[in-house]
Structures are given as C-alpha cells and as structure tokens.
Scaffold this active site. Structure first.
Site, PDB file in Angstrom:
ATOM      1  N   TYR A   1       0.799  -0.666   0.066  1.00  0.00           N
ATOM      2  CA  TYR A   1      -0.177   0.128  -0.124  1.00  0.00           C
ATOM      3  C   TYR A   1       0.890   1.505  -0.030  1.00  0.00           C
ATOM      4  CZ  TYR A   1      -3.354   3.799   1.624  1.00  0.00           C
ATOM      5  OH  TYR A   1      -4.761   4.510   1.865  1.00  0.00           O
TER       6      TYR A   1
ATOM      7  N   ASP B   1      -0.557  15.904   6.077  1.00  0.00           N
ATOM      8  CA  ASP B   1      -1.553  14.731   4.863  1.00  0.00           C
ATOM      9  C   ASP B   1      -3.215  16.014   5.270  1.00  0.00           C
ATOM     10  OD1 ASP B   1      -2.096  13.220   3.441  1.00  0.00           O
ATOM     11  OD2 ASP B   1      -3.366  11.568   4.961  1.00  0.00           O
TER      12      ASP B   1
ATOM     13  N   ASP C   1      -2.767   5.462  -2.484  1.00  0.00           N
ATOM     14  CA  ASP C   1      -3.862   6.612  -2.004  1.00  0.00           C
ATOM     15  C   ASP C   1      -4.089   7.450  -2.810  1.00  0.00           C
ATOM     16  OD1 ASP C   1      -5.005   8.423  -0.034  1.00  0.00           O
ATOM     17  OD2 ASP C   1      -3.995   8.596   1.002  1.00  0.00           O
TER      18      ASP C   1
ATOM     19  N   ASP D   1      -6.175  10.284  -2.450  1.00  0.00           N
ATOM     20  CA  ASP D   1      -7.151  11.181  -2.175  1.00  0.00           C
ATOM     21  C   ASP D   1      -8.617  11.603  -2.637  1.00  0.00           C
ATOM     22  OD1 ASP D   1      -5.032  11.246  -0.104  1.00  0.00           O
ATOM     23  OD2 ASP D   1      -4.216  13.210  -1.155  1.00  0.00           O
TER      24      ASP D   1
ATOM     25  N   HIS E   1      -7.043   3.950  -4.505  1.00  0.00           N
ATOM     26  CA  HIS E   1      -8.843   4.721  -3.637  1.00  0.00           C
ATOM     27  C   HIS E   1      -8.308   6.241  -3.265  1.00  0.00           C
ATOM     28  CE1 HIS E   1      -7.074   6.288  -0.128  1.00  0.00           C
ATOM     29  NE2 HIS E   1      -6.134   4.875   0.659  1.00  0.00           N
TER      30      HIS E   1
ATOM     31  N   GLU F   1     -12.083   9.094  -1.844  1.00  0.00           N
ATOM     32  CA  GLU F   1     -12.385   9.481  -1.048  1.00  0.00           C
ATOM     33  C   GLU F   1     -13.554  10.494  -1.289  1.00  0.00           C
ATOM     34  OE1 GLU F   1      -8.972   9.746   1.111  1.00  0.00           O
ATOM     35  OE2 GLU F   1      -9.149  12.329   1.693  1.00  0.00           O
TER      36      GLU F   1
ATOM     37  N   CYS G   1      -6.657  13.935   7.339  1.00  0.00           N
ATOM     38  CA  CYS G   1      -6.872  12.946   7.617  1.00  0.00           C
ATOM     39  C   CYS G   1      -8.173  11.927   8.001  1.00  0.00           C
ATOM     40  CB  CYS G   1      -5.839  12.444   8.809  1.00  0.00           C
ATOM     41  SG  CYS G   1      -5.758  10.830   9.471  1.00  0.00           S
TER      42      CYS G   1
ATOM     43  N   ARG H   1     -13.540   5.166  -0.824  1.00  0.00           N
ATOM     44  CA  ARG H   1     -13.780   5.043   0.159  1.00  0.00           C
ATOM     45  C   ARG H   1     -14.769   6.090   0.498  1.00  0.00           C
ATOM     46  NH1 ARG H   1      -8.329   8.177   3.869  1.00  0.00           N
ATOM     47  NH2 ARG H   1      -9.673   9.308   4.134  1.00  0.00           N
TER      48      ARG H   1
ATOM     49  N   GLU I   1     -13.894   4.079   6.276  1.00  0.00           N
ATOM     50  CA  GLU I   1     -12.671   4.204   6.603  1.00  0.00           C
ATOM     51  C   GLU I   1     -13.705   5.480   7.920  1.00  0.00           C
ATOM     52  OE1 GLU I   1      -9.464   5.417   7.042  1.00  0.00           O
ATOM     53  OE2 GLU I   1      -9.108   7.244   6.417  1.00  0.00           O
TER      54      GLU I   1
ATOM     55  N   ASN J   1      -8.564  -0.438   7.638  1.00  0.00           N
ATOM     56  CA  ASN J   1      -7.811   0.901   7.899  1.00  0.00           C
ATOM     57  C   ASN J   1      -7.320  -0.001   8.703  1.00  0.00           C
ATOM     58  OD1 ASN J   1      -5.509   2.497   7.916  1.00  0.00           O
ATOM     59  ND2 ASN J   1      -7.469   4.146   7.582  1.00  0.00           N
TER      60      ASN J   1
HETATM   61  C1  LIG Z   1      -5.159   5.569   5.248  1.00  0.00           C
HETATM   62  C2  LIG Z   1      -5.002   7.785   4.842  1.00  0.00           C
HETATM   63  O1  LIG Z   1      -5.647   7.674   4.182  1.00  0.00           O
HETATM   64  C3  LIG Z   1      -3.406   7.447   4.684  1.00  0.00           C
HETATM   65  O2  LIG Z   1      -3.043   8.783   4.146  1.00  0.00           O
HETATM   66  O3  LIG Z   1      -2.748   6.878   4.811  1.00  0.00           O
HETATM   67  C4  LIG Z   1      -4.376   7.693   6.579  1.00  0.00           C
HETATM   68  C5  LIG Z   1      -4.026   7.060   7.508  1.00  0.00           C
HETATM   69  C6  LIG Z   1      -3.526   7.778   8.714  1.00  0.00           C
HETATM   70  O4  LIG Z   1      -3.414   9.342   8.485  1.00  0.00           O
HETATM   71  O5  LIG Z   1      -3.222   7.476  10.004  1.00  0.00           O
HETATM   72  C7  LIG Z   1      -6.443   7.627   6.886  1.00  0.00           C
HETATM   73  O6  LIG Z   1      -6.949   7.180   7.338  1.00  0.00           O
HETATM   74  O7  LIG Z   1      -6.544   8.798   6.148  1.00  0.00           O
HETATM   75 MG   LIG Z   2      -4.576   9.485   3.256  1.00  0.00          MG
END
Ligand SMILES: C[C@](O)(C(=O)O)[C@H](CC(=O)O)C(=O)O
Ligand SMILES: [Mg+2]
Length: 309
Positions: free
Chosen positions: A55, A69, A96, A98, A123, A125, A133, A168, A198, A220
């Site tokens: 991943y 993030d 990911d 986004d 993925h 979202e 996040c 997502r 999520e 997740n």
């Molecule tokens: C899965 C996730 O989108 C990621 O970017 O890895 C994050 C993980 C995290 O920040 O712990 C998310 O869950 O938003």
């Molecule tokens: Mg992410």
C-alpha cells in the site's frame, strides 16, 4: 525469497498480471494484507515478509516530504513515488489517490496516470478538497452526487478493467454509520470494485458494514486513530477482504530514528545501536547487489566473435 523475480531493473511480473491477480484475490474470500511502504525499499521488505500486497499511503508520502496530510501533494509526486514502489516488487500495489487531485476530470486523469505508472489500483475518497486525515475531527464530505461523478469519471478512465477503483467513504465520522453504508452502496452501483470503510469505531461497526454491503471491503488499521486495532484473524472472521496498515512502517522507522539520533547525540557513537540496524549485508540482499554485479560482469566480459579483447 527475493522481492522481485526476473530483471533487476523492474518488477518481474507484468502490470496486467498483477492486476488480474489482485482482482482474483479480492474475490477469493482470503484477507489481503497490505502494509504501507514509505519507499520502494520498504516495499521489497513487505514482499519478503510474505504479505499479499503493498500500500502507498498519502499520509506517509506527505510526511516523508515533511508535509502534513492535507492535500498538498500533487499527482506528479504521488505517481512518481507510487510507480517506483510498484516496480520494486512482484506484488500488486494499491495507492492512495486522496480526492482524485481535483474535479472529476482530474480524477479520470489520475486513474490513467496511476495505471501508466504500474499501480494495480487506487482509492478515491468522498471528502471535500482539500482533504484531511480520515481519523481527525473536522473533515467534511461532498454530497453523494459529487462523489458519484468523481467515481464515474475514474471508473471510465481505466483501460485495464482489472485496475481496482476503490471508493472510500469518510462519512462515518461526519454523517454516521448508516449514511456511510448508504454511500458505500451507491458507490458500488457506480462501479467501485472495493469499498474503504474509513474510521469505523468498533468490531460491531465493521460487522454491520459487512452485513449491509455486497462488495469487497477494506479495513484501515491505522494506529492512534478512531478505529479499534483488530487482528487479521478478527478481520477474516468478520468477512473483510483487505486490510491496510498505512503508516505502520513509517511509524516504526521514525520511532527508531528518533531514539537512535538521541543516543548518537548523547553518547557520541552509534556503537550501541548496531544490533538494531539493518545490516549492510541485509540491505544488499534486498537490493540484489549480487545480481547487479553479475549483470555488470557480463557487460565487461562481453566479446564479439573474432574480436580480441
Ligand atoms: C489511510 C490514510 O488515508 C493514508 O494516507 O495512509 C490515512 C492514514 C492515517 O493518517 O493514519 C487516513 O486514514 O486518513
Ligand atoms: Mg490518505
């Protein structure tokens, strides 16, 4: 076991073959475990440890660039890192993407670009742009119709039907579990191959999602977030199809780096740290140094018939 077979320069397995394998795996009823790889080297270690896939986390990718993030990274950065990671092993790699890096047309371009880069799926979202996040408060989701447009564009843009488009939903923390389940159903109808549930809180919530949605589901298991950390066996028993450990390897490594730097600074030597380090010899195994040397030797010993060296 080596992380890649065949050529030293790329994955020994074709992108099409990885994607076919991933699609079959998602329909196999076996839980697919995908630790996040914050670098291609880590992807090789994930493969060596016997996991089913890799991943690429947006959060880890951003953190590695020294960024939070919050949707600052670009498609170019993500595709470059994702592609290098995908090529590092024979495993399928899910990335990911986004919110798709813009409006629906950008989401379509994102899928085409990630396909070209050698990823096996991504993925998208249903958060607003710029995203947050998924395990923090204060995130927002777009109306369902907006996400359906985003997804429709993404699904239509792929040229390999086995490229996995994972939808997502972040709605659990915003609109509640029932709304998240309704969204997931709509996303499946729009062509999503896999649903990323999520920030569900408890095993009971995972169970309710499983009972309600007739499509492969991804859990997740990120640390220090909103979800209870369920074991792989618990997720199998719940009937989940895939699990990501998105930031786990980065957190392990950064914990060790911080402690190690502290010790180096205070003691003035790294001698006490050697046992915890990846040995040079082990690193070279992962990098297939010996195979590169053999390749190099072949070039240097190359002779043409009848030509004296
Ligand atoms: C899965 C996730 O989108 C990621 O970017 O890895 C994050 C993980 C995290 O920040 O712990 C998310 O869950 O938003
Ligand atoms: Mg992410």
């Amino acid at each position: 076991m080596t992380a890649t077979s065949g050529s030293v320069f790329s994955s020994g397995r074709s992108d099409a073959d990885k994607r076919r394998g991933l699609r079959d795996a998602l329909n196999s009823g076996e839980l697919q475990r995908w630790p996040g790889a914050f670098s291609p080297l880590v992807a090789k270690m994930v493969a060596d440890a016997g996991f089913e896939g890799v991943y690429v986390s947006g959060a880890a990718l951003a953190a590695d660039l020294g960024l939070p993030d919050i949707g600052l990274t670009t498609l170019t950065e993500v595709a470059a890192r994702g592609g290098a990671t995908a090529r590092a092993t024979d495993l399928p790699t899910l990335i990911d993407a986004d919110t798709g890096f813009g409006e629906p047309m950008s989401a379509a371009r994102t899928v085409a670009t990630l396909e070209d880069a050698g990823l096996s799926g991504c993925h998208l979202e249903d958060q607003v742009n710029p995203k947050r996040c998924g395990h923090l408060d204060g995130k927002e989701v777009v109306p369902v119709d907006d996400m359906l447009r985003r997804l429709g564009a993404a699904v239509g843009a792929r040229r390999d039907e086995n490229f996995i488009v994972c939808a997502r939903t972040d709605a659990r923390g915003v609109e509640g579990l029932d709304a998240a389940i309704d969204r997931a159903k709509a996303y499946v109808d729009a062509g999503a191959d896999l649903i990323f549930t999520e920030a569900l809180a408890t095993a009971a919530e995972f169970e309710r999602f499983r009972a309600a949605v007739d499509a492969p589901l991804l859990a997740n298991m990120t640390e220090f977030g909103k979800s209870e950390l369920l074991t792989a066996q618990q997720l199998r028993d719940l009937g989940y199809n895939a699990v990501i450990y998105p930031v786990t390897t980065l957190r392990i490594a950064m914990g060790a780096v911080e402690a190690g730097l502290g010790e180096l600074s205070s003691t003035g030597t790294q001698r006490g740290l050697l046992d915890g380090m990846q040995h040079r010899a082990r690193l070279y195994e992962f990098l297939r140094y010996a195979d590169y040397n053999a390749f190099d030797n072949q070039l240097f010993t190359f002779t043409r018939p009848g030509v004296q060296k």
